[in-house]
Design a protein around this motif. Structure first.
Motif, PDB file in Angstrom:
ATOM      1  N   ASP A  93       0.919  -1.308  -0.003  1.00 32.32           N
ATOM      2  CA  ASP A  93      -0.017   0.076   0.131  1.00 32.32           C
ATOM      3  C   ASP A  93       0.773   1.222  -0.092  1.00 32.32           C
ATOM      4  OD1 ASP A  93      -2.636  -1.315   0.179  1.00 32.32           O
ATOM      5  OD2 ASP A  93      -1.920  -1.904   2.139  1.00 32.32           O
ATOM      6  N   ILE A  94       2.195   1.137   0.035  1.00 27.62           N
ATOM      7  CA  ILE A  94       3.151   2.139  -0.049  1.00 27.62           C
ATOM      8  C   ILE A  94       4.170   1.684  -1.052  1.00 27.62           C
ATOM      9  CG2 ILE A  94       4.964   3.760   1.320  1.00 27.62           C
ATOM     10  CD1 ILE A  94       3.190   2.995   3.766  1.00 27.62           C
ATOM     11  N   MET A 103       6.755   8.856  -3.729  1.00 29.02           N
ATOM     12  CA  MET A 103       6.042   7.742  -2.912  1.00 29.02           C
ATOM     13  C   MET A 103       4.454   7.789  -3.067  1.00 29.02           C
ATOM     14  SD  MET A 103       6.493   7.241   1.281  1.00 29.02           S
ATOM     15  CE  MET A 103       8.050   6.606   1.144  1.00 29.02           C
ATOM     16  N   SER A 104       3.941   6.774  -3.182  1.00 30.85           N
ATOM     17  CA  SER A 104       2.606   6.720  -3.315  1.00 30.85           C
ATOM     18  C   SER A 104       1.929   5.996  -2.019  1.00 30.85           C
ATOM     19  CB  SER A 104       1.798   5.999  -4.641  1.00 30.85           C
ATOM     20  OG  SER A 104       2.435   6.733  -5.361  1.00 30.85           O
ATOM     21  N   ILE A 105       0.875   6.437  -1.152  1.00 30.95           N
ATOM     22  CA  ILE A 105       0.429   5.996  -0.001  1.00 30.95           C
ATOM     23  C   ILE A 105      -1.061   5.712  -0.160  1.00 30.95           C
ATOM     24  CG2 ILE A 105       0.118   6.524   2.592  1.00 30.95           C
ATOM     25  CD1 ILE A 105       2.545   8.209   2.494  1.00 30.95           C
ATOM     26  N   MET A 118      -2.149   3.698  10.017  1.00 27.57           N
ATOM     27  CA  MET A 118      -1.833   5.154  10.453  1.00 27.57           C
ATOM     28  C   MET A 118      -0.323   5.143  11.174  1.00 27.57           C
ATOM     29  SD  MET A 118      -4.284   6.477   9.406  1.00 27.57           S
ATOM     30  CE  MET A 118      -4.101   7.983  10.086  1.00 27.57           C
ATOM     31  N   THR A 119      -0.150   4.032  11.666  1.00 29.59           N
ATOM     32  CA  THR A 119       1.281   4.113  12.120  1.00 29.59           C
ATOM     33  C   THR A 119       2.295   4.262  10.952  1.00 29.59           C
ATOM     34  OG1 THR A 119       0.588   2.487  13.916  1.00 29.59           O
ATOM     35  CG2 THR A 119       3.099   2.831  13.506  1.00 29.59           C
ATOM     36  N   GLN A 120       2.129   3.543   9.848  1.00 27.29           N
ATOM     37  CA  GLN A 120       2.977   3.779   8.871  1.00 27.29           C
ATOM     38  C   GLN A 120       2.928   4.999   8.480  1.00 27.29           C
ATOM     39  OE1 GLN A 120       1.204   0.717   6.436  1.00 27.29           O
ATOM     40  NE2 GLN A 120       2.803  -0.793   7.066  1.00 27.29           N
ATOM     41  N   LEU A 121       1.797   5.837   8.011  1.00 28.42           N
ATOM     42  CA  LEU A 121       1.471   7.139   7.785  1.00 28.42           C
ATOM     43  C   LEU A 121       2.400   7.853   8.443  1.00 28.42           C
ATOM     44  CD1 LEU A 121       0.706   9.220   5.842  1.00 28.42           C
ATOM     45  CD2 LEU A 121      -1.564   9.253   7.101  1.00 28.42           C
ATOM     46  N   GLY A 166     -10.221   6.697   2.884  1.00 26.71           N
ATOM     47  CA  GLY A 166      -9.071   6.863   3.657  1.00 26.71           C
ATOM     48  C   GLY A 166      -8.225   7.996   2.941  1.00 26.71           C
ATOM     49  N   LEU A 167      -6.829   8.235   3.173  1.00 24.46           N
ATOM     50  CA  LEU A 167      -5.999   9.218   2.724  1.00 24.46           C
ATOM     51  C   LEU A 167      -5.334   8.576   1.844  1.00 24.46           C
ATOM     52  CD1 LEU A 167      -4.911  12.038   3.334  1.00 24.46           C
ATOM     53  CD2 LEU A 167      -2.890  10.840   4.273  1.00 24.46           C
ATOM     54  N   ASN A 168      -5.315   9.136   0.498  1.00 24.56           N
ATOM     55  CA  ASN A 168      -4.358   8.599  -0.704  1.00 24.56           C
ATOM     56  C   ASN A 168      -3.572   9.943  -0.981  1.00 24.56           C
ATOM     57  OD1 ASN A 168      -5.536   6.085  -1.512  1.00 24.56           O
ATOM     58  ND2 ASN A 168      -7.294   7.291  -1.530  1.00 24.56           N
ATOM     59  N   MET A 169      -2.251   9.624  -0.938  1.00 20.53           N
ATOM     60  CA  MET A 169      -1.316  10.711  -0.745  1.00 20.53           C
ATOM     61  C   MET A 169      -0.049  10.160  -1.826  1.00 20.53           C
ATOM     62  SD  MET A 169       1.102  12.298   2.320  1.00 20.53           S
ATOM     63  CE  MET A 169      -0.170  13.319   2.711  1.00 20.53           C
TER      64      MET A 169
END
Length: 175
Positions: A93-94, A103-105, A118-121, A166-169
């Motif tokens: 997912d990253i 980097m794509s999250i 969330m910990t990874q982010l 969720g968050l896509n970044m």
């Protein structure tokens, strides 16, 4: 024939003054019933509460994760591959692309089909030394805010957020 000033007349016109008299019917008609209230569509309260709770958990997790991660190593060096190895080794997912410049999250904190944690982010944002002002913008992004962008140091970031997705970044090295 009684005169208008006779004592019987005031008693007839005032039933409360004569306890033996029969009550008289009111001289006015009852008030009409108020018009019916307009029908409003019911909102799905459970969905709204669930979305609010999900957003709250997302923001709380991000804040705690940033406090724990605290920018512990790379000093925003721009080595996105090393940041991924530190924060999300083996995560699909990253992802790193563009020869290490992007980097794509995906789906961080999503309620449906969760992706990055969330910990990874929080670890990634800490490792890249993302300024508090940008973290605050990320944490306060709502679904209706649409596509957001920010630049910091040698990076630019763009993201969207929706409680379900969720968050896509995307984080890109710009220098």
């Amino acid at each position: 024939m009684e005169s208008p000033s006779s004592p019987a007349e005031p008693l007839a016109s005032n039933p409360e003054a004569d306890p033996t008299s029969e009550p008289t019917a009111p001289t006015h008609a009852p008030a009409p019933a108020p018009p019916p209230m307009p029908v409003r569509p019911r909102r799905n309260v459970r969905l709204a509460v669930g979305a609010a709770a999900g957003a709250g958990l997302f923001l709380a997790g991000l804040g705690v994760g940033l406090a724990v991660a605290g920018g512990s190593g790379h000093g925003g060096s721009g080595d996105l591959e090393a940041v991924k190895e530190t924060c999300a080794v083996g995560s699909s997912d990253i992802r790193i692309g563009d020869d290490g410049d992007t980097m794509s999250i995906d789906r961080a904190g999503a309620e449906e089909s969760p992706g990055a944690t969330m910990t990874q982010l929080a670890c990634i944002l800490g490792e890249l030394e993302v300024p508090d002002s940008v973290v605050d913008r990320i944490e306060n992004t709502r679904a209706l805010d649409g596509y957001q962008e920010a630049s910091f140091g040698e990076f630019s970031a763009s993201w969207t957020y929706h409680p379900d997705d969720g968050l896509n970044m995307t984080i890109t090295i710009t220098e």
